[in-house]
Each structure stands twice: as structure tokens, then as C-alpha cells.
Design an enzyme around this catalytic site. Structure first.
Site, mmCIF file in Angstrom:
data_model
loop_
_atom_site.group_PDB
_atom_site.id
_atom_site.type_symbol
_atom_site.label_atom_id
_atom_site.label_comp_id
_atom_site.label_asym_id
_atom_site.label_seq_id
_atom_site.Cartn_x
_atom_site.Cartn_y
_atom_site.Cartn_z
ATOM 1 N N CYS A 56 97.562 29.308 99.976
ATOM 2 C CA CYS A 56 97.470 30.348 98.950
ATOM 3 C C CYS A 56 98.295 29.901 97.749
ATOM 4 O O CYS A 56 98.410 28.699 97.505
ATOM 5 C CB CYS A 56 97.941 31.693 99.496
ATOM 6 S SG CYS A 56 99.692 31.732 99.952
ATOM 7 N N GLN A 57 98.903 30.813 97.026
ATOM 8 C CA GLN A 57 99.702 30.448 95.853
ATOM 9 C C GLN A 57 101.127 30.077 96.229
ATOM 10 O O GLN A 57 101.674 29.111 95.732
ATOM 11 C CB GLN A 57 99.705 31.597 94.843
ATOM 12 C CG GLN A 57 100.436 31.280 93.538
ATOM 13 C CD GLN A 57 99.776 30.157 92.758
ATOM 14 O OE1 GLN A 57 98.561 29.969 92.803
ATOM 15 N NE2 GLN A 57 100.580 29.391 92.040
#
Length: 122
Positions: free
Chosen positions: A86-87
Site C-alpha cells: 500500500c502507501q
């Protein structure tokens, strides 16, 4: 004293039962992603579509956490190994928990795209 020993035994059994119910998967460093891809694992980017479109790991597929949380696992193969990114590492852990509970073989990335130093696709 005997009651205390019994109570400790019961609590120990309950704690053991609770800890064995969680999903089990490996967590790796972002620098190991390419190595797992070379071994046949597919990368799932669980960021939202607009984040994915702004730049993602080459070859990664987009399956937002919002879809996984809603039970939409369309396009995922339970026989395939996935690296989940993800981020920053929070959403990938949540997605890894959900997917592992559903029987998918997942590897969580403890960092995210904010730490990725490789090339990106748009």
C-alpha cells in the site's frame, strides 16, 4: 491455592486458543518485493485506484482494500502467492489479514510505496 492453579490453567488455554486464530503470513521489507516477483509472486497494490494510477510497482495489480473489505475478491487466485503493498504499510497489513483468513497465500510489505525506490508504472 488449587483454585488459583486451575484459574491460571484455564486462562493459559484461552490465551493459546485466541492466539492461534489469527491469520499467519510473512512480512517483508519493501526492498524484497522484486525478489518475490522473480520467484512468481504477484504484487497486489491495495491503495485506491487514483493512488495506483499515480504510480505503482511494475506488474502490480490494483485491488483496493475497500473492495477486499467488502468481500470482493474477484480476479484473485487462491492458488497464487501475493505480495501485498500500500502507501505506508497499514492498509497492506489489513488486507493481508483478510486475505490470509480467506485462505490466500500472502506476504505483507511492512513499508509501502512511500519507501519504494524502484521504477514505477502509471
Amino acid at each position: 491455592m488449587k483454585k488459583l492453579a486451575i484459574l491460571i490453567g484455564v486462562v493459559s488455554l484461552l490465551l493459546a486458543a485466541c492466539s492461534s486464530e489469527g491469520a499467519v503470513y510473512e512480512t517483508i521489507d519493501i526492498s524484497e518485493v522484486t525478489e518475490y516477483q522473480e520467484q512468481g509472486a504477484l504484487v497486489i497494490d491495495v491503495r485506491e485506484t487514483n493512488e495506483y494510477d499515480a504510480g505503482h510497482i511494475p506488474g502490480a495489480m490494483n485491488k483496493p482494500l475497500s473492495e477486499i473489505s467488502a468481500g470482493n475478491l474477484e480476479g484473485l487466485d487462491p492458488n497464487q502467492e501475493y505480495v501485498v503493498v500500500c502507501q505506508s504499510g497499514n492498509r497492506s497489513q489489513q488486507a493481508s489479514d483478510l486475505l490470509a483468513e480467506d485462505g490466500y497465500e500472502v506476504i505483507n510489505v511492512k513499508q509501502g510505496m512511500s519507501s519504494w525506490t524502484g521504477t514505477v508504472e502509471n
